[in-house]
Design an enzyme around this catalytic site. Sequence first.
Site, PDB file in Angstrom:
ATOM      1  N   GLU A  70       0.823  -1.224   0.000  1.00 53.25           N
ATOM      2  CA  GLU A  70       0.000   0.000   0.000  1.00 53.25           C
ATOM      3  C   GLU A  70       0.848   1.261   0.000  1.00 53.25           C
ATOM      4  O   GLU A  70       0.623   2.171  -0.804  1.00 53.25           O
ATOM      5  CB  GLU A  70      -0.922   0.006   1.233  1.00 53.25           C
ATOM      6  N   ASP A  90      -0.611  -5.028   3.185  1.00 52.16           N
ATOM      7  CA  ASP A  90      -1.208  -3.858   3.825  1.00 52.16           C
ATOM      8  C   ASP A  90      -0.597  -3.820   5.222  1.00 52.16           C
ATOM      9  O   ASP A  90      -0.933  -4.626   6.087  1.00 52.16           O
ATOM     10  CB  ASP A  90      -2.736  -3.996   3.900  1.00 52.16           C
ATOM     11  N   ILE A  92      -0.739  -1.711   7.767  1.00 50.43           N
ATOM     12  CA  ILE A  92      -1.763  -1.503   8.803  1.00 50.43           C
ATOM     13  C   ILE A  92      -3.096  -1.399   8.078  1.00 50.43           C
ATOM     14  O   ILE A  92      -3.341  -0.427   7.365  1.00 50.43           O
ATOM     15  CB  ILE A  92      -1.536  -0.205   9.617  1.00 50.43           C
ATOM     16  N   ASP A  93      -3.922  -2.408   8.218  1.00 54.63           N
ATOM     17  CA  ASP A  93      -5.279  -2.290   7.692  1.00 54.63           C
ATOM     18  C   ASP A  93      -6.145  -1.818   8.853  1.00 54.63           C
ATOM     19  O   ASP A  93      -6.297  -2.525   9.858  1.00 54.63           O
ATOM     20  CB  ASP A  93      -5.780  -3.620   7.123  1.00 54.63           C
ATOM     21  N   THR A  95      -5.903   1.982   9.474  1.00 52.34           N
ATOM     22  CA  THR A  95      -5.064   3.097   9.946  1.00 52.34           C
ATOM     23  C   THR A  95      -5.887   4.107  10.737  1.00 52.34           C
ATOM     24  O   THR A  95      -5.424   4.625  11.756  1.00 52.34           O
ATOM     25  CB  THR A  95      -4.357   3.776   8.747  1.00 52.34           C
ATOM     26  N   ASP A 220      -6.054  -4.508   0.701  1.00 60.17           N
ATOM     27  CA  ASP A 220      -7.011  -4.705   1.805  1.00 60.17           C
ATOM     28  C   ASP A 220      -7.565  -6.131   1.805  1.00 60.17           C
ATOM     29  O   ASP A 220      -7.904  -6.661   2.868  1.00 60.17           O
ATOM     30  CB  ASP A 220      -8.220  -3.758   1.665  1.00 60.17           C
TER      31      ASP A 220
END
Length: 284
Positions: A70, A90, A92-93, A95, A220
Amino acid sequence: MSDLWQNAMDHAVAIARKSGELVREALRDDRKVMTKSSSIDLVTKTDQKVEQLIIQSVREKFPSHRFIGEESVAAGETCDLTDTPTWIIDPIDGTTNFVHAFPFVAVSIGFYVNKQSEFAVVFSCLEDKMFTARRGGGAFCNGEPLQVSDQEDVRQSIIATEFGSNRDVEAVDKIFSSLRNILCLPVQGVRSAGTAAINMCLVASGCVEAYYEIGVHVWDVAAASLIVSEAGGVLMDVDGGAVDLMSRRIIAANNRTIAENLVKEIESFSPTRDDTPPPQVNHY
Ligand SMILES: O=P([O-])([O-])O[C@@H]1[C@H](O)[C@H](O)[C@@H](O)[C@H](O)[C@H]1O
Ligand SMILES: [Mg+2]
Ligand SMILES: [Mg+2]
């Protein structure tokens, strides 16, 4: 027969756990926020740090592998899925959850070869739940097998969805119109965890019957898609066709009946695809 990708999967689990520790530490000390495409499209130093940590460690072990991450794409890398083994990350899915300390945040790592998902890791790091799946080998949470719900009646279902970061009024109207249609079926509840990956792991766990969203990105959903299908669920486009991970539209459901019920109620639209090349800049 030994599993060709076992080594890579073990590495993904280990690096997801390490990334989760970093996220948990940062949650205590450092949540300085920056923005990307708009004031509600958030990124932090931790997103970037975690993505770098994962890419560097994988590159050392598997130098020929490629990446779609990402934050690398946000920094200008292309978003092309080829036949080469590719890690889709990803860091941090969730954020926005992270920034507000809303307690659902995941590290998501999908692994594709010949455009097919081979294994997946989603670490819900504040709940300490490690979701894993291997193509043909089932889906697990902390080692326990996962199974989707057997509910066939949408009126006895909980549906998860998200509002994303698009505040374009036409898109928001369609999102609300779909939500209204689904609520009034009626369904028993609508939920949002604030992370696509965790919503999909909830489908795989049998806690919610389905999750849908228009506006997600490939990073995601790349990992959690395999977790849903290995737990017995189905993936579908919001118009009822085959899911296309670059299209930014997804339904992940426990079965076709529930997914097709949602297709009838969703007002679809098509955000710019993830694999659209950035506009050419002419330097005259
Ligand atoms: O930006 P991020 O937190 O990695 O990911 C977002 C989250 O999954 C959110 O729940 C979803 O609604 C967005 O569509 C995603 O982009
Ligand atoms: Mg995400
Ligand atoms: Mg993210």
